[in-house]
Design an enzyme around this catalytic site. Structure first.
Site, short mmCIF file in Angstrom:
data_model
loop_
_atom_site.label_atom_id
_atom_site.label_comp_id
_atom_site.label_asym_id
_atom_site.label_seq_id
_atom_site.Cartn_x
_atom_site.Cartn_y
_atom_site.Cartn_z
N CYS A 192 -10.31 2.65 5.89
CA CYS A 192 -9.51 1.47 5.62
C CYS A 192 -8.61 1.80 4.43
CB CYS A 192 -10.45 0.31 5.28
SG CYS A 192 -9.63 -1.20 4.75
N CYS B 58 -2.25 1.15 8.08
CA CYS B 58 -3.46 0.33 8.16
C CYS B 58 -4.14 0.80 9.44
CB CYS B 58 -3.09 -1.14 8.26
SG CYS B 58 -4.44 -2.22 8.81
N1 DGL Z 1 -7.81 -1.73 8.34
C1 DGL Z 1 -7.43 -2.03 7.00
C2 DGL Z 1 -6.52 -0.95 6.42
O1 DGL Z 1 -6.52 0.18 6.87
C3 DGL Z 1 -6.85 -3.37 6.65
C4 DGL Z 1 -7.06 -4.59 7.41
C5 DGL Z 1 -7.37 -5.79 6.52
O2 DGL Z 1 -6.44 -6.40 5.98
O3 DGL Z 1 -8.54 -6.06 6.37
O4 DGL Z 1 -5.83 -1.20 5.45
#
Ligand code: DGL
Length: 272
Positions: free
Chosen positions: A87, A198
């Site tokens: 993430c 993301c």
């Molecule tokens: N999947 C997360 C990232 O790579 C973000 C998603 C969220 O806002 O929770 O930043």
């Protein structure tokens, strides 16, 4: 490949058989898990999505750090041999702190794949899609500073986009309209590359191509993170010795059957 078997956490010990914990605010990190599986199909994985607390990208730095640290404490406490923070948002909030806390555990974060996007052309126009928090944080500003003279880099915060993927929507008229609105301020034919900063966003690549055209190159951080994970695990002499395919445990703070189904679906679909 048989990948949907659960393994029993009571067998987890800190050794080569132990799983690699892969963590995201929700189902987005599955795009990184896919890359990990293609790099290291024999490893065991423990995928944890914190969908009950998602999105992270619109929370405060302190809140995301608190959540991330508490999850990583548990993975390491239960014997994961390595942790991939799949993430971008949680990485910018907590990875530096976690490396200090656990200096002997391979801990790998993810960042927007800006370098390959910048190197993809001669002073290309590059849009970086990411959460508001990733774009606000110092880590991203440092990354951008490194390439500033080599490309025209445009950060694009995308609040509201991860929710589509969390709800299992990777192809719909509403999603296409959302993306159209997001890119409305741009002259689309002048864009050369888009960084999917993301881990949820690779799942909407197809819809993005529809909106931006087939010529725009899309870059994601999963494959680079997977290669780095392999390197770090090999360096720590923790690669699994068995030639048997590995297993995956899916865990989610929103433990509804729908979420479990979505995890499997996202792992199975092709998103290029
Ligand atoms: N999947 C997360 C990232 O790579 C973000 C998603 C969220 O806002 O929770 O930043």
């Amino acid at each position: 490949m048989e990948i949907f078997h659960l393994f029993d956490k009571k067998y987890i010990k800190n050794n080569n058989e132990a799983p690699i914990a892969v963590f995201d605010s929700g189902v987005g990190g599955i795009s990184v898990l896919r890359a990990l599986l293609s790099e290291m199909p024999n490893e065991n994985y423990w995928y944890y999505g914190d969908s009950a607390n998602a999105p992270y990208g619109t929370k405060s730095l302190e809140e995301v750090r608190r959540l991330t640290v508490s999850h990583v404490d548990r993975f390491i406490g239960e014997g994961a041999k390595a942790v991939v923070v799949a993430c971008n948002t949680a990485t910018s909030a907590a990875v530096r702190f976690l490396r200090q806390k656990y200096p002997s555990v391979p801990l790998i974060g993810i960042e927007p794949a800006l370098k390959p996007a910048v190197l993809s052309g001669n002073h290309p126009n590059v849009v970086v899609m990411a959460t508001p928090m990733t774009i606000r944080e110092e880590k991203f500003h440092n990354l951008m500073d490194r390439y500033i003279g080599m490309a025209h880099i445009i950060p694009l915060p995308c609040p509201g986009l991860m929710e589509y993927i969390e709800h299992g929507d990777v192809r719909s008229v509403e999603l296409e309209q959302f993306l159209e609105r997001l890119f409305e301020p741009f002259e689309k034919q002048k864009l050369d590359a888009v960084v999917l900063g993301c881990t949820h966003y690779p799942f909407v690549s197809r819809e993005l191509k529809k909106v931006l055209g087939e010529n725009v190159m899309l870059f994601e951080g999963g494959p680079g993170t997977a290669r780095e994970t392999k390197r770090r695990i090999a360096e720590a002499d923790l690669l699994r010795k068995s030639r048997e395919p590995g297993k995956i445990l899916f865990e989610n703070s929103n433990d509804s059957p729908d979420k479990q189904r979505l995890c499997r679906k996202l792992l199975g679909i092709s998103f290029s």
